[in-house]
Every structure is written in structure tokens, then in C-alpha cells.
Design an enzyme around this catalytic site. Structure first.
Site, PDB file in Angstrom:
ATOM      1  N   THR B 165      -0.646  -9.359   3.108  1.00 16.08           N
ATOM      2  CA  THR B 165      -1.400  -8.115   2.534  1.00 16.08           C
ATOM      3  C   THR B 165      -1.450  -8.335   0.971  1.00 16.08           C
ATOM      4  O   THR B 165      -2.421  -8.872   0.747  1.00 16.08           O
ATOM      5  CB  THR B 165      -0.694  -6.902   2.913  1.00 16.08           C
ATOM      6  OG1 THR B 165       0.605  -6.762   2.390  1.00 16.08           O
ATOM      7  CG2 THR B 165      -0.434  -6.626   4.533  1.00 16.08           C
ATOM      8  N   LYS B 187       6.325 -12.484   5.063  1.00 17.53           N
ATOM      9  CA  LYS B 187       5.206 -11.929   4.208  1.00 17.53           C
ATOM     10  C   LYS B 187       6.195 -10.755   3.236  1.00 17.53           C
ATOM     11  O   LYS B 187       7.218 -10.084   3.725  1.00 17.53           O
ATOM     12  CB  LYS B 187       4.080 -11.333   4.813  1.00 17.53           C
ATOM     13  CG  LYS B 187       4.653  -9.967   5.451  1.00 17.53           C
ATOM     14  CD  LYS B 187       3.781  -8.871   5.340  1.00 17.53           C
ATOM     15  CE  LYS B 187       3.343  -8.651   3.805  1.00 17.53           C
ATOM     16  NZ  LYS B 187       3.139  -7.071   3.976  1.00 17.53           N
ATOM     17  N   THR B 198       4.971  -4.278   2.891  1.00 16.05           N
ATOM     18  CA  THR B 198       6.268  -4.438   3.596  1.00 16.05           C
ATOM     19  C   THR B 198       6.736  -5.933   3.872  1.00 16.05           C
ATOM     20  O   THR B 198       5.911  -6.627   3.604  1.00 16.05           O
ATOM     21  CB  THR B 198       5.842  -3.972   5.032  1.00 16.05           C
ATOM     22  OG1 THR B 198       5.670  -2.702   5.042  1.00 16.05           O
ATOM     23  CG2 THR B 198       7.024  -4.211   5.872  1.00 16.05           C
ATOM     24  N   GLU B 285       4.827  -8.449  -6.994  1.00 16.12           N
ATOM     25  CA  GLU B 285       3.611  -7.957  -7.662  1.00 16.12           C
ATOM     26  C   GLU B 285       3.627  -8.201  -9.075  1.00 16.12           C
ATOM     27  O   GLU B 285       4.350  -7.573  -9.647  1.00 16.12           O
ATOM     28  CB  GLU B 285       3.197  -6.544  -7.040  1.00 16.12           C
ATOM     29  CG  GLU B 285       3.173  -6.550  -5.611  1.00 16.12           C
ATOM     30  CD  GLU B 285       2.761  -5.259  -5.179  1.00 16.12           C
ATOM     31  OE1 GLU B 285       2.312  -5.013  -3.948  1.00 16.12           O
ATOM     32  OE2 GLU B 285       3.166  -4.297  -5.455  1.00 16.12           O
ATOM     33  N   ASN B 408      -0.694  -1.517  -8.474  1.00 18.96           N
ATOM     34  CA  ASN B 408      -0.201  -0.510  -7.803  1.00 18.96           C
ATOM     35  C   ASN B 408      -0.846   0.822  -8.184  1.00 18.96           C
ATOM     36  O   ASN B 408      -0.661   1.928  -7.479  1.00 18.96           O
ATOM     37  CB  ASN B 408       1.264  -0.210  -7.770  1.00 18.96           C
ATOM     38  CG  ASN B 408       2.010  -1.406  -6.944  1.00 18.96           C
ATOM     39  OD1 ASN B 408       1.767  -1.127  -5.826  1.00 18.96           O
ATOM     40  ND2 ASN B 408       2.678  -2.094  -7.415  1.00 18.96           N
ATOM     41  N   SER B 413      -7.482   3.306  -2.329  1.00 13.47           N
ATOM     42  CA  SER B 413      -8.943   3.815  -2.247  1.00 13.47           C
ATOM     43  C   SER B 413      -9.936   2.769  -2.331  1.00 13.47           C
ATOM     44  O   SER B 413      -9.499   1.304  -2.607  1.00 13.47           O
ATOM     45  CB  SER B 413      -9.172   4.807  -3.246  1.00 13.47           C
ATOM     46  OG  SER B 413      -8.415   4.738  -4.431  1.00 13.47           O
TER      47      SER B 413
END
Lengths: 413, 413
Positions: B165, B187, B198, B285, B408, B413
Site C-alpha cells: 500500500t 508488507k 497495516t 513512512e 499522513n 482524500s
């Protein structure tokens, strides 16, 4: 611009309040060059004979020398028949400085005791700034006589400025109740720790109140004020709150906190504490949103606190708020990780007055556009009802932005 | 570029490993358009008859429907005499979707069971993506026949890509021990939760091993691998690890984990788990630094874990690392707030092999220039000795950068 050259927080109050003079309390500030140059960085506060004292301090196991010293002195009792004093410096935390830390505290306290003719056991200190550097206490001792000469009942606003570090605005609050005045100043950009972001709070009142009751009134207010705020979950080595009551008001002494006068005093005191606590959050490093998180329906208050803090400290919740993204799924995540008793299918989530999720599922009336529009507000309210019991707790936090990274990724050097 | 259009993490391994074929395991991936367009987003894994299974799942109290379903099915036992299957989709987490969540899981499991002629109780599922949106399971069901036809023993690398993702690189690891092969894919960009981040892990081996021993070998490895990593302290609703053993190796069955063959297998398995866990942190991230935090001398292992995680999750420690600032005062702060037993005057702090602080004070040999130079490394090691007992724990984390905020603050959106 704030003291550290940062732009003033967009959440700052319009102006510093007109703090009332508290009879028996005098302030003086001076530039000692502890670390900063060209600004006041040392503050002396004199507390009149016959006052009573109370305090609350960080629970960190690596507490700074001045915190340990204050705690030891207050453990001897909160009466100050001959008066008391507080000396605060910014720029150096005197934390993790081994035995030298206490030597510095002793040197400063001895100088203040000498200048003001006080017992050394009634001189309290706070230091905020870098950890692990020896405190150049000679510079502070060198300005004590000047400070003593400059003491002034109207010096609170100057003191609120002198104790700032990464703060972008000075913080003050006041209240009056039944002829009793309360005024407080604070510094801090959150519970956020160490280096230059410790939270320090000083509250004064002219109430006449025994030290034990004063401490009780203070302790009863902590959970709903300073223990209910967070900027980034980091706890300082140096957080300290000192409360002094001078007994100079034209009001009867308070001998019972449950009397009408006692209740009014406690309400007013907690209001001042809450106001200062909110101002600390509004000056949270990089903050652009002030967020109230109200948890209800928990199994008990401790669980409500756990859930509220899990939400308030979640980097994913805080970045979503920064991005004005109505990402309530991250609230669900934070509830789930909190460790508190929770039942997915009883959970209700509100943003403002809007119900977003109910009974473990997105509310049928959920309106994404309305939720997104709500997120544009500067002050936000997130409501979480766990549907289990009567436990409730409200906490306050701010968002997590690029500004936080800017401030913290490199300002020590 | 990663799947979400993000640049590949600077900490990524040079290349995806050559995973060995595990006899009895086949993979297929397809594009179902669950959310993403123009990429594979659904993966089917077939596990041969006679295999044994084990699993580990998130402890969140708001677990996703598929996690609850997997746990219920594994609670019936880990044997798969007729075989088993795992179906994974990215783009939608099927979490906080009420009763409909289980209906979606049932629809997907029924389709897979029909296509592969398996009992529905041996079909496991994982979903990763946005929380609170109904899973469009018809799109998944629509590609199950295609997936069944495309099953291929060499499809692990494709599967590792299809489950990504916000990951910026696919994650795989393998080992061999005494004629037994182990291969895994994962992942995740940390323990970081929900929406699209996740952590999912699938590990396969051709070992012949009873289900109870397989679960024991897996559980014994969790504390030192996946439970010892953190990116941002947020825990997903959907974290899942499934381990399958097909028994097709040319090696004797494992009947005792304490036998030489059992110990070799456990060591190899834990090595693969640790490798995958490290890859998840390396794809944290916004990460630019991989940080090992080794705590020793704690009163017990639980206290060591508490201190290590307090350091690893501290925004102030993580931003200092991002800024390459040797700010060891923030380590002192994190030790202090951890809640673990600690004595300021026994604390030793090391960066790499350098001693920065000892006995509650900056080390006499402290060299600021050398400490700053060390911080330029991509891989860092922070050592904390509490000087109290034998408790020890090592955890891994990454730094906190502007990239984390970028990813984040607004990607839903």
C-alpha cells in the site's frame, strides 16, 4: 516573533491578560546570559511572610536537580512564616548534571536567601533549557542583588516573558472569587520534553488558606488540567507548578474546601489552571489546531483517560488533523490500541455535533462534505462514547505538523 | 517509485531476494480494482493438503473482520489435511464495517473454497486499506477463478508487490536449515496503523512439523522480531502473520523443537522473521535512518522493553535523529518517562561504541564532534545500560521526518 525566533502560534490569545496585583507577591527579571544573549533569562519572585505553599512536579525518574530540591523542601511543609522565594532561569535545565546539579541549586538558593533574608529551605528554583550541561550558576548569583532591588508587584508580565524558551507567546491567567484574587503565569509548548520545552507554572493568590488545604485544592485540579494536556507524549525532567497563597485578601480565611467560599476558591483556582494548561497546548510546537477530546461511556475514568490520551498522542490522528482530513478511522485505531476495555459495536464517534460512526459502523447520515468542512475550524472537538459505563475524561492536544519537525529536528546546535 | 507514488526508501535493500520455491505453495495475483486502478491488488496463495498452519494477530480491540475470522478458524486447530488458502486484498481494510464486514469475508471465502475445492474453514483472508468503507467484495469474487487458474510456485515476488500500500519496496526473506527451506513476504511501513499501512506477513516452509510445534516456534519468535519494531507507536486493526508448513522437504519431520534439527529450524525461522521485521522498519513512512535501540541492565526484561519502546516512540528522540543531532539529553528524558525502574546516577548511554554519558553525568571523554559525526550514519545503534539488573531487550525503529507528515497529513482524500 517568539523568543526563539519562531512565528507566534496562530492559536495564541489576542493579548496577554491584565493580571491583578496579588498583595504579597513581587517579581523581578534580569538578563544573566545563562545561554541566551540580549534578553531577560532569570526571574525572582518574592512571597511575603505568612504565606502558604503547594506544588506539583514531574513524575520522571530522571528529574532535574531543582525539582528534587523543591520536592524535598515542600516535604518539610508548606508554611512560610518568614516568607519564601522562587528563582527561575531559562536556557539550561540543570538536569542529568550529577552531584554538581545540587551544588548549583545550593549556590543559587544561598545567594537568594542572603539577599532577601530568608531561610534557604524556603527558596525554590526552576531551570529550563538544555539537559546535561553544567549550569553556569555564577552568572545567576551575579544578578541576584540586582533582582532583589528590582522587585515589583506589577512584574508578572515581565516574568512570563523571561521564562519563555521555545514558547511563542507569554502565558497568563487570572480569576476572582469572593474577594480573593488568583493570578498565574506559565511557560511550555506542551508536556513536550526536555532541552528547552519544559512546562513551568506559578500561580499566586491572596487567599488565606492553610498549606494542607492549599495542596489539596491544587492536587484535586491536576487531573482535569495539566495532567490532561499533551503535545507529543514526551514528559519533561523539569515540569513544575508552585502555588503560593499570601493571605492578604479582604476575605475570611478558607478553613474548609467544601464551604461555599472554599468551593468558589477551588473552582476559580482550577479555572486559572485550565486556562494556563490550554495556553500551553495552544503554543504546542508547530500547532495549527487546538483539539478537545472528550471520552464518555468508558468502564471507568482511568479507561476514559487511556482512550483519550491514545487518541491525543497518536501521530496518525494528529497528522490527519493537520491535513484537515476527517479520518475517523484513525480514531477507531487509537481506541483499539489504547488497552482500555472497548467494544467495536458500541462505539460512537462525533466531530463537533456531527455523529460520524455509531454501533461499529459509519453512521447512515454520515456526510463526508460536512465532516471535511468541520475540519477547517481552528478549534476542534472530537467526542468518543464507548457505550460501556460512566467513565469520562476530557483532554486537550494540538496537531502534528511540519513545524514540529522544523523546531525539533535541529535546534540544539 | 513505490506503489503510492512515493520515492523508494533510502533504507531499502539493494534488491528483492531470490526466494526459493516452497514445494506445496502457489501464488497468483490479479487486478480487481478494489481501490487502486492499473495494478494487481488481490493475491491468492494455495497451501497443499497435509500442511500445518500457525498465526499471530493484532491485539487491537477494534480488530478487522478478517482478523477475527482468521483467529476463529485457527482456534479450531492448525491442521489442513485437505489444504488451505489465503486471499489478500489491498485498498480496503474491511475494518469497522459492522456485521457487513463478516458477510464480505464469508463471500470471499466461499468463492475461494469453491474454486479450489477446500473447506471454507481453511480459507483465510487479509484486507489492508481504508477503515470504515464497505469492502466491494464482488470485485474480489469476480477475479477468484482467474486467480485459481494462474497459481504458480514462482509467484511470491508478484505477491509481495500486490500486497503493497504505502510501502515503497516489496519485502521478502528466506533461509535454509538442514534441507528445510523457509520463505516469507511482508508488507507494512511499521506498526503504523490503519488506513493503508497495516503490517501483513506470510511465511512458508517445506518443513514437516505438527501444528502445535509450528505455533510454538512462531510465538517464541514474536517478542524479538515483530513485537520489537515500531515506526510511530500506532497499532493497526489488521496486523496479521500466517505461517504454513507443507512437509514436502527432503528432511525428517520435526517432532521436538529442542532437538538439533528443531533448534536449527527455529533459528532459521526467527532469522526470516527478523529480516522481514527490519525491512518493515526500513520502509517506515518518511524514514531516513534505521535505529537499533539496545537496553541492558534493567531490573527485568519487561522494564527493558518499556525503556526501549519509550525511546523508540519518543517524537523528540526521533526528530533529533532525523536532524543528525547527537541529543542524548532526549534519551535521558525518554528513560525518565518510561515508567521503568531507573536510577539517574547509574545510567550509561552509548551511540555506537562511544560512551556519551555515565553515572548520571556527561562522560569526561565526551567528544561532541565525534558524536555528531556518528549521527551521519544511515544505520545507528543507541545503547542504554540502566545498571540495575539483568533485564535486556533490543528494538528497532526509524526517524521522524517531514516525509512522515507529508504521507499522513493527507493521503486518504
Amino acid at each position: 516573533m517568539g523568543k526563539a525566533g519562531l512565528p507566534v502560534s496562530p492559536l495564541a490569545p489576542a493579548r496577554f491578560p491584565d493580571l491583578p496585583v496579588i498583595a504579597g507577591i513581587d517579581f523581578a527579571s534580569a538578563a544573566a546570559g545563562v545561554k541566551y544573549q540580549g534578553r531577560a533569562d532569570v526571574t525572582l519572585i518574592r512571597i511575603a511572610p505568612g504565606s502558604t505553599l503547594a506544588g506539583a512536579f514531574t513524575r520522571s525518574s530522571t528529574r532535574a536537580a531543582c525539582v528534587l530540591d523543591n520536592q524535598a523542601k515542600l516535604a518539610q511543609g508548606g508554611d512560610a512564616p518568614e516568607g519564601a522565594a522562587i528563582l527561575i532561569n531559562s536556557g539550561n535545565a540543570n538536569a542529568f548534571t550529577g552531584a554538581r546539579g545540587q551544588q548549583s541549586v545550593d549556590a543559587v538558593c544561598a545567594a537568594v536567601a542572603g539577599a532577601l533574608e530568608l531561610p534557604q529551605g524556603r527558596v525554590f528554583t526552576s531551570s529550563t533549557g538544555v539537559i546535561g550541561e553544567p549550569l553556569p550558576h555564577d552568572r545567576i548569583v551575579g544578578v541576584v542583588d540586582d533582582l532583589a532591588r528590582g522587585l515589583d508587584a506589577g512584574g508578572a508580565a515581565g516574568a512570563a516573558r523571561a521564562i519563555m524558551t521555545t514558547d511563542t507567546f507569554p502565558k497568563g491567567a487570572c480569576a476572582e472569587a469572593g474577594g480573593i484574587r488568583i493570578a498565574g503565569i506559565a511557560k511550555g509548548s506542551g508536556m513536550i520534553a526536555p532541552d528547552m520545552a519544559t512546562m513551568l507554572v506559578y500561580v499566586f493568590t491572596d487567599a488565606a488558606i492553610p498549606a494542607a488545604l492549599l495542596q489539596q485544592a491544587l492536587s484535586a485540579g491536576m487531573d482535569g488540567t495539566f495532567n490532561a494536556i499533551t503535545v507529543d507524549s514526551d514528559t519533561s525532567t523539569s515540569d513544575a507548578l508552585i502555588l503560593a497563597a499570601t493571605g492578604r485578601a479582604d476575605a475570611a480565611p478558607i478553613t474548609d474546601l467544601d464551604s461555599p467560599a472554599g468551593r468558589d476558591f477551588v473552582t476559580a483556582l482550577h479555572g486559572v489552571m485550565r486556562d494556563l494548561a490550554h495556553q500551553v497546548v495552544r503554543d504546542g510546537e508547530g500547532a495549527t489546531k487546538f483539539v478537545e477530546i472528550a471520552v464518555t461511556g468508558a468502564a471507568d475514568d482511568a479507561d476514559a483517560h487511556r482512550v483519550a490520551m491514545a487518541i491525543a498522542n497518536s501521530p496518525l490522528v494528529k497528522t490527519a488533523i493537520a491535513g484537515e482530513d476527517a479520518n475517523w478511522g484513525r480514531i477507531v485505531m487509537a481506541v483499539g490500541k489504547s488497552g482500555a476495555q472497548a467494544d467495536r459495536d458500541r462505539l460512537t464517534i462525533r466531530f463537533g455535533d456531527m455523529v460520524l460512526a455509531r454501533d461499529g459502523w459509519r453512521d447512515p447520515g454520515y456526510d463526508e462534505a460536512a465532516a471535511s468542512a468541520y475540519m477547517k475550524n481552528e478549534d476542534l472537538r472530537i467526542g468518543v462514547d464507548l457505550g460501556l459505563g460512566q467513565g469520562a475524561r476530557t483532554v486537550w492536544t494540538c496537531d502534528l505538523t511540519h513545524g514540529y519537525i522544523d523546531i525539533n529536528a535541529d535546534y540544539r546546535s
